[in-house]
Design an enzyme around this catalytic site. Sequence first.
Site, PDB file in Angstrom:
ATOM      1  N   ARG A 171      37.939  30.441  28.928  1.00 55.08           N
ATOM      2  CA  ARG A 171      38.005  31.222  27.692  1.00 55.08           C
ATOM      3  C   ARG A 171      37.978  30.306  26.462  1.00 55.08           C
ATOM      4  O   ARG A 171      38.285  29.128  26.535  1.00 55.08           O
ATOM      5  CB  ARG A 171      39.270  32.081  27.674  1.00 55.08           C
ATOM      6  N   LYS A 313      39.927  39.713  29.614  1.00 55.14           N
ATOM      7  CA  LYS A 313      41.090  39.386  28.811  1.00 55.14           C
ATOM      8  C   LYS A 313      40.980  40.010  27.405  1.00 55.14           C
ATOM      9  O   LYS A 313      41.989  40.266  26.762  1.00 55.14           O
ATOM     10  CB  LYS A 313      41.301  37.868  28.745  1.00 55.14           C
ATOM     11  N   HIS A 332      51.451  40.453  31.142  1.00 53.89           N
ATOM     12  CA  HIS A 332      50.553  39.483  31.779  1.00 53.89           C
ATOM     13  C   HIS A 332      51.238  39.010  33.054  1.00 53.89           C
ATOM     14  O   HIS A 332      51.877  37.963  33.094  1.00 53.89           O
ATOM     15  CB  HIS A 332      50.273  38.305  30.838  1.00 53.89           C
ATOM     16  N   SER A 350      48.080  30.819  32.941  1.00 54.10           N
ATOM     17  CA  SER A 350      46.988  30.545  33.865  1.00 54.10           C
ATOM     18  C   SER A 350      47.333  29.396  34.825  1.00 54.10           C
ATOM     19  O   SER A 350      47.842  28.364  34.402  1.00 54.10           O
ATOM     20  CB  SER A 350      45.747  30.185  33.050  1.00 54.10           C
ATOM     21  N   LYS A 354      50.327  33.573  39.647  1.00 54.44           N
ATOM     22  CA  LYS A 354      50.391  35.042  39.659  1.00 54.44           C
ATOM     23  C   LYS A 354      49.537  35.623  40.779  1.00 54.44           C
ATOM     24  O   LYS A 354      50.002  36.435  41.570  1.00 54.44           O
ATOM     25  CB  LYS A 354      49.893  35.628  38.317  1.00 54.44           C
ATOM     26  N   THR A 355      48.282  35.179  40.840  1.00 52.13           N
ATOM     27  CA  THR A 355      47.355  35.735  41.832  1.00 52.13           C
ATOM     28  C   THR A 355      47.752  35.285  43.242  1.00 52.13           C
ATOM     29  O   THR A 355      47.845  36.102  44.161  1.00 52.13           O
ATOM     30  CB  THR A 355      45.909  35.299  41.505  1.00 52.13           C
ATOM     31  N   ASP A 369      47.178  40.485  37.799  1.00 51.30           N
ATOM     32  CA  ASP A 369      47.128  39.879  36.466  1.00 51.30           C
ATOM     33  C   ASP A 369      47.576  40.724  35.277  1.00 51.30           C
ATOM     34  O   ASP A 369      48.118  40.184  34.330  1.00 51.30           O
ATOM     35  CB  ASP A 369      45.696  39.390  36.225  1.00 51.30           C
ATOM     36  N   ARG A 434      36.116  30.359  40.079  1.00 53.09           N
ATOM     37  CA  ARG A 434      36.774  31.664  40.177  1.00 53.09           C
ATOM     38  C   ARG A 434      36.066  32.616  41.120  1.00 53.09           C
ATOM     39  O   ARG A 434      34.844  32.559  41.276  1.00 53.09           O
ATOM     40  CB  ARG A 434      36.783  32.332  38.800  1.00 53.09           C
TER      41      ARG A 434
END
Length: 650
Positions: A171, A313, A332, A350, A354-355, A369, A434
């Site tokens: 990003r 996002k 988030h 990031s 989390k994932t 997410d 990704r």
Amino acid sequence: MADGDFTVSKPSNGLAKIRTEGSGHGICHDDSALPVKAQTIDELHSLQKKRWSSPTTPMDQQTQQQAFIAASEEERHKQRLQSISASLASLTRETGPKLVRGDPARNAEGANRVHHVTPTVSVTDSALKFTHILYNLSPAELYEQAIKYEKGSFITSAGALATLSGAKTGRSPRDKRVVIDETTSEELWGSPNIEMDEHTFMVNRERAVDYLNSLEKVFVNDQFLNWDPEYQIKVRIVSARAYHSLFMHNMCIRPTPEEIENFGVPDFTIYNAGQFPCNRYTHYMTSSTSIDLNLARREMVILGTQYAGEMKKGLFSVMHYLMPKKQILSLHSGCNMGKDGDVALFFGLSGTGKTTLSTDQNRLLIGDDEHCWSENGISNIEGGCYAKCIELSKEKEPDIWNAIKFGTVLENVVFDEHTREVDYEDKSVTENTRASYPIEYIPNAKIPCIGPHPRNVILLACDAFGVLPPVSRLTLAQTMYHFISGYTALVAGTEDGIKEPQATFSACFGAAFIMLHPTKYAAMLAEKMEKHNAAGWLVNTGWSGGRYGVGNRLKLGYTRKIIDAIHSGSLLNAEYKKTEVFGLQIPTQVEGVPSEILDPVNTWADKEAYKETLLKLAGLFRQNFEVFADYKIGQEGKLADEIFAAGPNF
Ligand SMILES: Nc1ncnc2c1ncn2[C@@H]1O[C@H](COP(=O)(O)OP(=O)(O)O)[C@@H](O)[C@H]1O
Ligand SMILES: C=C(OP(=O)(O)O)C(=O)O
Ligand SMILES: [Ca+2]
Ligand SMILES: [Mn+2]
């Protein structure tokens, strides 16, 4: 031959002679006896495909079976094209482009579906041309489009679509802007939301729309966000690449054919011009990339970046604005649920897990997410997951590994030229490789992706300083302190000579996405955690035994054991001791984890260096929190004092 229709005998001349059995006259079957229902090759090919249908996310049976009011098919297609034409209307030329449904490569097919949407008033060349609309294509169709027309698109040995996102592989937060008008200037938190004015937005919007209309074809996705039907929003994504369309197909909630027919006007529209840059002579532009959000118009424009995460996002930012207006907390975080209905949230910046940690074979995945916490409980905003896949291994992350198959978008990975086998260790293109896949690719996904109020709120930090304990139990005030701080420290990655970890503080673990002041979200979180009696935890998924370069990253297996103990409730009843400086409560024992690593001081050989690093990090926390010191949280700001006191003491 066991059940042969024919036998092979070896005659004297050495050539095998084939004798068919049962044909009577010793001749082969005549193929023409089996009728092909076509007179020509074209006719034959036309038999190959059945009528148009649209791909869906499995919703509940009832919604799917609900009959829809049937206008004539032609009429519905026409209405849809009118709606898309309105989306793509140039603001100065007043009319939308002429649209054709279908692939321009299949001209004959397209031609009889031409719709003259609006009478054209202008007389420029652009008004004379048609823009083909590829509307809610299926993954298979998008694969074909990508492979035929987009350089760098390949099918991997697992069946995923490998793509390149171009020059941007992550990003661009410094190029993201929000339109400030009378309403939003009152509401928005200044710091991360770099402002722009309405006029500049319109200049960029026009640039994106003109670019999209100049193309032979554009992709349009009409989809949903938020699994809670009460607070669902309709989004339209207009993009130039099949890769973007497939990515959003995976990431947003996929409508049923009925829902598509009745879609109507979207609540929010993205114009993704991808590689087409912004005009750097335009006011506010600091680079060739600009990601612009206009909340009043409910539109987002993307210029000069093809990184697909920008779209997901970007919509998340929109939810961070719309949801709190309805007293719903946007988060988030990842989220999963045990068999007994115990829900856990995983907050983190990031790369903090989390994932990885919400994808757990023993639990139901609600989402990886983006979530909403309303009076109804938790709901996922998205319809898919976006996993980091650098160093992905089948053993450590089997569910993510298995989700990489047909339909999955694999961004920026490197693969064997011949076998198309992906090398997940390879960082040649980027470290941020990704995989984007629909949530139902995870076998124990909880569909619909909703759950009851959370029991555990887990804050993840990848501490590359190696001084935060692997797990600490937090008081409510500490949870708020760490939530507002939003700390993680990463290493710069592959670059040589990076010895010092980079501390990042990102309020609410998502400063790049939140729209209101962090304390607004924190107050809502505190209120909800208190009301529903949720426990707070801080989990370090980063370094142990020394800072980056000296120690090592905590083993994922140990972190999973810690998370298991939180889920099972056993950690609530453990014995605790308090750490110095940060004042964190750490357990003396966790099943499956060596006890000595639970207090980081034990793992450092150089105790002096430990203390020094600990104080350094505490100083960074204190410095970061200064800006929040004057804010009131909770009734009469009582909680604010408690939160301030919950930081490090030294
Ligand atoms: N102890 C650990 N806990 C969590 N993740 C770890 C750990 N050690 C290594 N990892 C890796 O760190 C990465 C975490 O990334 P991810 O789960 O995608 O983060 P997020 O979703 O928060 O951006 C994964 O690649 C995972 O394999
Ligand atoms: C897509 C992203 O999500 P995360 O890294 O948190 O998984 C991102 O931050 O760009
Ligand atoms: Ca993630
Ligand atoms: Mn994320």
